[in-house]
Enzyme design. Structure first.
Site, PDB file in Angstrom:
ATOM      1  N   LYS A  14     -11.719   6.845   7.959  1.00  0.00           N
ATOM      2  CA  LYS A  14     -10.631   7.368   7.029  1.00  0.00           C
ATOM      3  C   LYS A  14     -11.609   7.354   5.843  1.00  0.00           C
ATOM      4  O   LYS A  14     -10.772   8.265   4.768  1.00  0.00           O
ATOM      5  CB  LYS A  14      -9.677   6.227   7.096  1.00  0.00           C
ATOM      6  CG  LYS A  14      -9.168   5.707   8.277  1.00  0.00           C
ATOM      7  CD  LYS A  14      -8.336   6.885   9.132  1.00  0.00           C
ATOM      8  CE  LYS A  14      -7.979   6.239  10.485  1.00  0.00           C
ATOM      9  NZ  LYS A  14      -7.620   7.557  11.351  1.00  0.00           N
TER      10      LYS A  14
ATOM     11  N   GLU B 269      -6.721   1.159  -1.520  1.00  0.00           N
ATOM     12  CA  GLU B 269      -5.953   2.217  -1.780  1.00  0.00           C
ATOM     13  C   GLU B 269      -4.766   1.645  -2.623  1.00  0.00           C
ATOM     14  O   GLU B 269      -4.292   0.383  -2.407  1.00  0.00           O
ATOM     15  CB  GLU B 269      -5.356   2.891  -0.472  1.00  0.00           C
ATOM     16  CG  GLU B 269      -5.280   4.521  -0.415  1.00  0.00           C
ATOM     17  CD  GLU B 269      -4.734   4.716   0.746  1.00  0.00           C
ATOM     18  OE1 GLU B 269      -5.717   5.449   1.717  1.00  0.00           O
ATOM     19  OE2 GLU B 269      -3.503   4.453   1.073  1.00  0.00           O
TER      20      GLU B 269
ATOM     21  N   HIS C 243       3.950  -1.498   9.142  1.00  0.00           N
ATOM     22  CA  HIS C 243       3.445  -0.223   8.991  1.00  0.00           C
ATOM     23  C   HIS C 243       3.425   0.596  10.234  1.00  0.00           C
ATOM     24  O   HIS C 243       2.658   1.436  10.480  1.00  0.00           O
ATOM     25  CB  HIS C 243       1.949  -0.324   8.491  1.00  0.00           C
ATOM     26  CG  HIS C 243       1.746  -1.020   7.137  1.00  0.00           C
ATOM     27  ND1 HIS C 243       2.147  -0.546   5.963  1.00  0.00           N
ATOM     28  CD2 HIS C 243       1.284  -2.490   6.860  1.00  0.00           C
ATOM     29  CE1 HIS C 243       1.970  -1.512   5.036  1.00  0.00           C
ATOM     30  NE2 HIS C 243       1.320  -2.489   5.601  1.00  0.00           N
TER      31      HIS C 243
ATOM     32  N   ARG D 228      -4.762  13.894  17.634  1.00  0.00           N
ATOM     33  CA  ARG D 228      -4.176  13.438  18.972  1.00  0.00           C
ATOM     34  C   ARG D 228      -2.705  13.874  18.836  1.00  0.00           C
ATOM     35  O   ARG D 228      -2.044  14.084  17.862  1.00  0.00           O
ATOM     36  CB  ARG D 228      -4.402  12.174  19.088  1.00  0.00           C
ATOM     37  CG  ARG D 228      -3.519  11.068  18.217  1.00  0.00           C
ATOM     38  CD  ARG D 228      -3.710   9.758  18.663  1.00  0.00           C
ATOM     39  NE  ARG D 228      -3.547   8.620  17.578  1.00  0.00           N
ATOM     40  CZ  ARG D 228      -2.224   8.387  16.781  1.00  0.00           C
ATOM     41  NH1 ARG D 228      -1.196   9.139  17.255  1.00  0.00           N
ATOM     42  NH2 ARG D 228      -2.188   7.582  15.943  1.00  0.00           N
TER      43      ARG D 228
END
Lengths: 528, 158
Positions: free
Chosen positions: A124, A213, A248, A305
């Protein structure tokens, strides 16, 4: 380039997955005259996907790490079956570059992006760097892995976090699907959270690399469906809003995202295509964005995907994404229909909603609840699609994801889709294990959801299950009291609506009523 | 036979909902709800209790039905044993099936109420089992990696 879709794209395809997604892929293969090969663990020997496939291979014992995640066993099954392609579904091995490379090394087609693209997107942090290099806005945060445990690391992390601004999210570089994430509000908790997240990441993903983040309050999760062919063509097929989440992880998804204008859509679709182009995307993928209350979109990550929620895009676009994946994997260019749909989806003329029915108790913070499904009747009727991996009488194992079934509805507009979803939820009959169904019944009448004011923190802020469950418990008691009331006869019980024809459901039917029977037992049995 | 009282208990998340009715009471009409009789557990048989499941708005609710008089008698017996100090060691049982992910205690560990004992992983989620009261761990029935079923013994806090 001219299209030639007269012959099936493949002769025989192995599905390296289980549950509803394996069935979904088998259905697509049937429609394209492709033979199907299922794989299964010991826990799934009698599963629906095994029964549905033309042939099946055992790949190991129940734990996923010993079966569905064993690349060698799956490739060996594909070779033994003579499969010319493997579809990985989602989760498991779907985004593992090494698996894709190993499949291709055996001369078998991997239905997905190239191993290089997967390797790039799997990290990521690398994906964030690539987005930044292509002028795609990203959430403020770090672009390098955070070092932990060394001299001075603690102070360094603290100063980075205060620069980014609290609350911050600690994320695993190799994470995905909402796993490996921690929110930190208090600077005093940061160091411990980073260390714990790194440990967890190492255990779950085999890499301790984590990054920070900024956590955006009140944001929405909007993602763009992407399709790319082997000839460099990439299109966006509309977007989905997946803001309704817990831990999440998504509970409800819809397409299009409510409240966006055609300009908003064009802009976010464009950003997604730009990211996809920068990583050389082929096949199906999704670019995730965080959209703030003021409408700014920040790139989060690409899932390379098919997504769980791909069905809402199919219902709105009319495009079968699994068919397209297979044609793309066989080297076909994107069809004219796909290109036309990508333009139309800037102003969609339909609205679709997906509800994830999972084996979780929404009154116990959505804790997983494996067990035997004693009752399962699916909704049907206009505008309803059900993608299930379960049937009545099956036992849900604790070894895998709790997703049982996806209920999808489509209607001309969002209001109609919500009404249709309420109707479908009322039609679904369940028993034996607790599912997320009551949450969906509540959400579909929640004023903020109904008005389209969706946010990722809606569930945490507003879901209060106790009074709902207690009201249900009172009604359950009334129903049992009625069943047991004096004078209720055997013939009356047998005539109860919904009971006839299902011997398992037949209430206790004794002369004089069950109440009397309990009283008799009291008289004949001694206590203590 | 005098009009019998029935005790109906809807098993709850934290607290059970208990309603007692006499045969003369007229319960609310719930035409659309169909209770399903469940196979009785050993405890149900011993207590002469019936067990039903009713799904209401997606909530899967288990309701037990037994004679209120019998339930009262049993409660009195339980209270009596508590008063005389026979609370006894507490066996913790698995409330979800899964795999043991972590064990923080061994035999002899002193625990306070709320301390972590072990965790069970099910469906990608770790569930911590905490001490329901202070005491000493007198047995640990599982090890990391073991598979546990619903109701399996996990540990004993004495």
């Amino acid at each position: 380039m001219k299209q030639s879709r007269t012959e099936p794209p493949f002769r025989r395809l192995l599905i390296a997955n289980r549950g509803e997604i394996a069935l979904r892929i088998i259905r697509a293969c049937r429609e394209l005259d492709i033979e199907t090969v299922a794989v299964f663990s010991d826990a799934d020997a009698d599963a629906l996907h095994v029964r549905a496939a033309d042939q099946s291979y055992r790949v190991g014992p129940a734990p996923a790490a010993a079966s569905y995640l064993v690349a060698d066993a799956i490739i060996a099954a594909a070779v033994a079956a003579g499969a010319d392609a493997i579809h990985p579904g989602y989760g498991f091995l779907s985004e593992q570059a090494a698996f894709a490379a190993a499949v291709e090394a055996r001369g078998i087609v991997f239905v997905g992006p190239t191993p290089d693209t997967l390797a790039g997107l799997g990290d990521k942090i690398a994906a964030r760097q690539s987005a930044r290099a292509n002028d795609v806005p990203i959430v403020p945060g770090t672009f390098e892995p955070i070092a932990v445990g060394g001299v001075g690391d603690e102070q360094r992390i603290a100063s980075i976090a205060s620069e980014i601004g609290y609350p911050v999210l600690v994320k695993a570089a190799a994470g995905g699907g909402g796993r490996g994430m921690r929110r930190v509000d208090d600077p005093a908790e940061l160091s411990a959270a980073v260390t714990a997240a790194a440990g967890e990441a190492l255990q779950s993903f085999g890499s301790a690399s984590v990054y920070l983040e900024h956590y955006v309050e009140g944001g929405r999760h909007v993602e763009v469906q992407l399709l790319g062919d082997a000839h460099g063509n990439i299109v966006a097929l509309g977007e989905r809003d997946c803001s309704i989440q817990r831990r999440h992880q998504k509970l409800v998804e819809e397409a299009p995202a409510p409240g966006l204008t055609a300009d908003d859509r064009r802009r976010i679709h464009g950003l997604a295509v730009r990211v996809a182009r920068s990583v050389g995307l082929r096949n199906a993928a999704t670019a995730e964005f965080l959209v703030t209350g003021s409408g700014e979109a920040y790139f989060l990550e690409v899932n390379a995907r098919l997504q769980v929620e791909h069905g809402v895009t199919e219902l709105v676009s009319g495009i079968d994404l699994v068919h397209e994946q297979l044609w793309i994997a066989a080297g076909q260019p994107l069809s004219d229909e796909v290109v036309a749909a990508s333009h139309d989806l800037v102003q969609p003329d339909r609205h679709a909603i997906e509800l994830r029915i999972s084996a979780e108790d929404p009154a116990r913070a959505f804790a997983p609840m494996p067990g035997r499904i004693s009752r399962w009747r699916e909704p049907a009727g206009p505008g309803v699609r059900v993608d299930s991996g379960v049937a009545e009488g099956m036992t849900v194992s604790g070894d895998y994801d709790p997703l049982l079934s996806k209920i999808l509805v489509v209607a001309p507009d969002r209001d109609g889709a919500i009404r249709r979803a309420r109707r479908a939820v009322a039609e679904l009959e369940t028993g034996g294990i607790q599912t997320t169904l009551p949450f969906h019944a509540w959400l579909l009448r929640h004023p903020a959801f109904v008005s389209g004011a969706v946010r990722t923190d809606l569930v945490d802020r507003d879901w209060a299950p106790s009074p709902l469950r207690e009201a249900a418990a009172r009604r359950a008691i009334s129903a049992v009291a009625q069943l047991l009331r004096p004078g209720r006869s055997a013939s009356e019980d047998a005539g109860t609506p919904g009971v006839a024809g299902h011997p398992d459901d037949r209430p206790d039917a004794t002369t004089g009523g069950a109440w009397a029977q309990i009283a008799r037992r009291e008289a004949t049995e001694r206590w203590p | 036979m005098s009009p019998s009282r029935l005790r109906l208990v809807a098993l709850g998340v934290d607290d059970d909902l208990v309603v007692e009715l006499t045969s003369a009471d007229d319960p609310d009409v719930e035409h659309r709800l169909v209770p399903r009789r469940l196979a009785p557990t050993a405890d149900d048989r011993a207590a002469g209790r019936d067990r039903f499941e009713v799904t209401v708005d997606g909530w899967v609710i288990v309701v037990t039905a037994e004679s209120a008089d019998r339930a009262a008698l049993r409660e009195r017996a339980t209270r009596l044993s508590a008063v005389t100090g026979h609370a006894g060691p507490l066996t913790l049982k698995a409330k979800i099936p899964g795999r043991v992910a972590r064990v923080w205690v061994t035999v002899g560990t002193e625990v306070q109420q709320g301390d972590r004992l072990l965790s069970i992983e099910a469906m990608k989620m770790e569930n911590e089992i905490r001490a329901p009261r202070a005491g000493t761990v007198s047995a640990v029935a599982v090890a990391v990696g073991d598979r546990v079923e619903l109701g399996s013994d996990l540990a004993v806090v004495g």
